[in-house]
Design a protein around this motif. Sequence first.
Motif, PDB file in Angstrom:
ATOM      1  N   PHE A  53       0.796  -1.224   0.000  1.00 29.53           N
ATOM      2  CA  PHE A  53       0.000   0.000   0.000  1.00 29.53           C
ATOM      3  C   PHE A  53       0.832   1.279   0.000  1.00 29.53           C
ATOM      4  O   PHE A  53       0.420   2.290  -0.568  1.00 29.53           O
ATOM      5  CB  PHE A  53      -0.961   0.017   1.184  1.00 29.53           C
ATOM      6  N   PHE A  54       1.989   1.260   0.649  1.00 27.55           N
ATOM      7  CA  PHE A  54       2.749   2.498   0.828  1.00 27.55           C
ATOM      8  C   PHE A  54       4.116   2.495   0.147  1.00 27.55           C
ATOM      9  O   PHE A  54       4.655   3.545  -0.131  1.00 27.55           O
ATOM     10  CB  PHE A  54       2.925   2.792   2.324  1.00 27.55           C
ATOM     11  N   ASN A  55       4.699   1.326  -0.054  1.00 32.38           N
ATOM     12  CA  ASN A  55       5.999   1.164  -0.689  1.00 32.38           C
ATOM     13  C   ASN A  55       7.034   2.174  -0.180  1.00 32.38           C
ATOM     14  O   ASN A  55       7.646   2.906  -0.973  1.00 32.38           O
ATOM     15  CB  ASN A  55       5.871   1.242  -2.212  1.00 32.38           C
ATOM     16  N   PRO A  56       7.257   2.217   1.120  1.00 36.00           N
ATOM     17  CA  PRO A  56       8.206   3.194   1.662  1.00 36.00           C
ATOM     18  C   PRO A  56       9.650   2.781   1.363  1.00 36.00           C
ATOM     19  O   PRO A  56       9.947   1.597   1.229  1.00 36.00           O
ATOM     20  CB  PRO A  56       7.943   3.120   3.169  1.00 36.00           C
ATOM     21  N   SER A  57      10.525   3.758   1.293  1.00 35.97           N
ATOM     22  CA  SER A  57      11.942   3.408   1.174  1.00 35.97           C
ATOM     23  C   SER A  57      12.537   3.189   2.559  1.00 35.97           C
ATOM     24  O   SER A  57      13.419   2.358   2.724  1.00 35.97           O
ATOM     25  CB  SER A  57      12.704   4.485   0.407  1.00 35.97           C
ATOM     26  N   ALA A  58      12.029   3.927   3.567  1.00 34.64           N
ATOM     27  CA  ALA A  58      12.514   3.781   4.940  1.00 34.64           C
ATOM     28  C   ALA A  58      11.334   3.793   5.908  1.00 34.64           C
ATOM     29  O   ALA A  58      10.409   4.586   5.751  1.00 34.64           O
ATOM     30  CB  ALA A  58      13.482   4.899   5.282  1.00 34.64           C
ATOM     31  N   SER A  59      11.391   2.885   6.892  1.00 30.62           N
ATOM     32  CA  SER A  59      10.291   2.814   7.854  1.00 30.62           C
ATOM     33  C   SER A  59      10.820   2.550   9.260  1.00 30.62           C
ATOM     34  O   SER A  59      11.924   2.042   9.438  1.00 30.62           O
ATOM     35  CB  SER A  59       9.294   1.723   7.459  1.00 30.62           C
ATOM     36  N   GLY A  77      12.795  -5.441   0.971  1.00 29.90           N
ATOM     37  CA  GLY A  77      13.561  -4.361   0.367  1.00 29.90           C
ATOM     38  C   GLY A  77      13.352  -2.991   0.979  1.00 29.90           C
ATOM     39  O   GLY A  77      13.814  -1.988   0.424  1.00 29.90           O
ATOM     40  N   ILE A  78      12.671  -2.921   2.111  1.00 28.52           N
ATOM     41  CA  ILE A  78      12.462  -1.646   2.803  1.00 28.52           C
ATOM     42  C   ILE A  78      13.612  -1.447   3.786  1.00 28.52           C
ATOM     43  O   ILE A  78      14.021  -2.374   4.481  1.00 28.52           O
ATOM     44  CB  ILE A  78      11.111  -1.653   3.556  1.00 28.52           C
ATOM     45  N   ASN A  79      14.124  -0.239   3.861  1.00 29.89           N
ATOM     46  CA  ASN A  79      15.155   0.105   4.838  1.00 29.89           C
ATOM     47  C   ASN A  79      14.448   0.307   6.184  1.00 29.89           C
ATOM     48  O   ASN A  79      14.100   1.425   6.556  1.00 29.89           O
ATOM     49  CB  ASN A  79      15.894   1.369   4.390  1.00 29.89           C
ATOM     50  N   ALA A  80      14.201  -0.786   6.888  1.00 27.81           N
ATOM     51  CA  ALA A  80      13.330  -0.787   8.066  1.00 27.81           C
ATOM     52  C   ALA A  80      14.118  -0.882   9.366  1.00 27.81           C
ATOM     53  O   ALA A  80      15.138  -1.566   9.448  1.00 27.81           O
ATOM     54  CB  ALA A  80      12.350  -1.951   7.976  1.00 27.81           C
ATOM     55  N   TYR A  81      13.569  -0.195  10.376  1.00 28.10           N
ATOM     56  CA  TYR A  81      14.138  -0.172  11.724  1.00 28.10           C
ATOM     57  C   TYR A  81      13.014  -0.368  12.734  1.00 28.10           C
ATOM     58  O   TYR A  81      11.834  -0.263  12.387  1.00 28.10           O
ATOM     59  CB  TYR A  81      14.832   1.164  11.983  1.00 28.10           C
ATOM     60  N   GLY A  82      13.395  -0.618  13.965  1.00 29.07           N
ATOM     61  CA  GLY A  82      12.404  -0.765  15.025  1.00 29.07           C
ATOM     62  C   GLY A  82      12.912  -0.174  16.325  1.00 29.07           C
ATOM     63  O   GLY A  82      14.115  -0.165  16.587  1.00 29.07           O
ATOM     64  N   SER A  83      11.981   0.318  17.128  1.00 30.09           N
ATOM     65  CA  SER A  83      12.324   0.805  18.463  1.00 30.09           C
ATOM     66  C   SER A  83      11.336   0.220  19.458  1.00 30.09           C
ATOM     67  O   SER A  83      10.172  -0.026  19.129  1.00 30.09           O
ATOM     68  CB  SER A  83      12.292   2.335  18.524  1.00 30.09           C
ATOM     69  N   ASP A  84      11.817  -0.008  20.658  1.00 24.95           N
ATOM     70  CA  ASP A  84      10.950  -0.522  21.719  1.00 24.95           C
ATOM     71  C   ASP A  84      11.451  -0.018  23.064  1.00 24.95           C
ATOM     72  O   ASP A  84      12.635   0.270  23.238  1.00 24.95           O
ATOM     73  CB  ASP A  84      10.910  -2.049  21.716  1.00 24.95           C
ATOM     74  N   PHE A 116      11.394   9.317   8.491  1.00 23.61           N
ATOM     75  CA  PHE A 116      10.941   8.082   7.841  1.00 23.61           C
ATOM     76  C   PHE A 116       9.744   8.338   6.935  1.00 23.61           C
ATOM     77  O   PHE A 116       8.871   9.147   7.245  1.00 23.61           O
ATOM     78  CB  PHE A 116      10.549   7.033   8.887  1.00 23.61           C
ATOM     79  N   ASP A 117       9.683   7.610   5.823  1.00 24.13           N
ATOM     80  CA  ASP A 117       8.520   7.667   4.934  1.00 24.13           C
ATOM     81  C   ASP A 117       7.293   7.088   5.628  1.00 24.13           C
ATOM     82  O   ASP A 117       6.178   7.578   5.441  1.00 24.13           O
ATOM     83  CB  ASP A 117       8.766   6.837   3.663  1.00 24.13           C
ATOM     84  N   THR A 144       7.709  11.413  11.076  1.00 18.67           N
ATOM     85  CA  THR A 144       7.104  10.851   9.868  1.00 18.67           C
ATOM     86  C   THR A 144       7.092  11.863   8.735  1.00 18.67           C
ATOM     87  O   THR A 144       6.575  12.962   8.897  1.00 18.67           O
ATOM     88  CB  THR A 144       5.650  10.405  10.160  1.00 18.67           C
ATOM     89  N   LYS A 145       7.656  11.471   7.582  1.00 16.19           N
ATOM     90  CA  LYS A 145       7.606  12.325   6.400  1.00 16.19           C
ATOM     91  C   LYS A 145       6.196  12.379   5.828  1.00 16.19           C
ATOM     92  O   LYS A 145       5.718  13.428   5.442  1.00 16.19           O
ATOM     93  CB  LYS A 145       8.519  11.763   5.306  1.00 16.19           C
ATOM     94  N   SER A 146       5.577  11.195   5.729  1.00 17.68           N
ATOM     95  CA  SER A 146       4.304  11.190   5.020  1.00 17.68           C
ATOM     96  C   SER A 146       3.242  10.260   5.602  1.00 17.68           C
ATOM     97  O   SER A 146       2.076  10.604   5.595  1.00 17.68           O
ATOM     98  CB  SER A 146       4.522  10.850   3.542  1.00 17.68           C
ATOM     99  N   ILE A 147       3.603   9.074   6.095  1.00 15.53           N
ATOM    100  CA  ILE A 147       2.575   8.101   6.486  1.00 15.53           C
ATOM    101  C   ILE A 147       2.802   7.630   7.916  1.00 15.53           C
ATOM    102  O   ILE A 147       3.886   7.182   8.278  1.00 15.53           O
ATOM    103  CB  ILE A 147       2.574   6.884   5.543  1.00 15.53           C
ATOM    104  N   LEU A 148       1.750   7.736   8.708  1.00 20.61           N
ATOM    105  CA  LEU A 148       1.754   7.237  10.083  1.00 20.61           C
ATOM    106  C   LEU A 148       0.627   6.219  10.185  1.00 20.61           C
ATOM    107  O   LEU A 148      -0.533   6.544   9.955  1.00 20.61           O
ATOM    108  CB  LEU A 148       1.532   8.390  11.061  1.00 20.61           C
TER     109      LEU A 148
END
Length: 173
Positions: A53-59, A77-84, A116-117, A144-148
């Motif tokens: 749906f969003f095809n982000p480059s970074a999340s 293929g998403i440049n993905a990260y996580g925080s907790d 992040f996108d 967030t740049k565009s999508i939350l």
Amino acid sequence: ELSNEEKVAIVQRPDFYEAEYFDKGKVAGDESGYKTDISYEKDINLARQAKTFFNPSASLDVGCARGFIASEQRKLGINAYGSDFSTYAISTADVDIRPFLFVSDCSALPLKRDFFDLVTCYETLEHLKGDPCRRAMDELARITKSILWISAPCLGYNDLYFPPGWPQGKIKK
């Protein structure tokens, strides 16, 4: 028996989210537990939906637990990260995703504005009360740049505090 205020204080401490919280299986009426195939399958589906749906480059997945969604997104293929909030969750994440995860309070994320996108926050904000929840929402919007994309369960009325819907199942008698 603990007062409602004491219960709320307990679930907002980092030490609440350790082995007992993460390493038991999920059972009906209990909101914790990550040792089920259903949990992983849900995360795989969420990662795929984000890509479709969003095809982000970074999340960034805020409240990522052990980084299952970020791991799946990276495979797509998403440049993905996580925080907790939980040091335990991050330290016990799979070794392949661990370098892309960090410990942080979601109401004070150490990231630049519009970083992040896509920022996701699934089933996390219901752990917060009042001002910390409002600060977390501001932080999510800030980075967030565009999508939350946020998901929070609404379990109906409860007697802990306003607003209703906070899972009382976190603290057992």
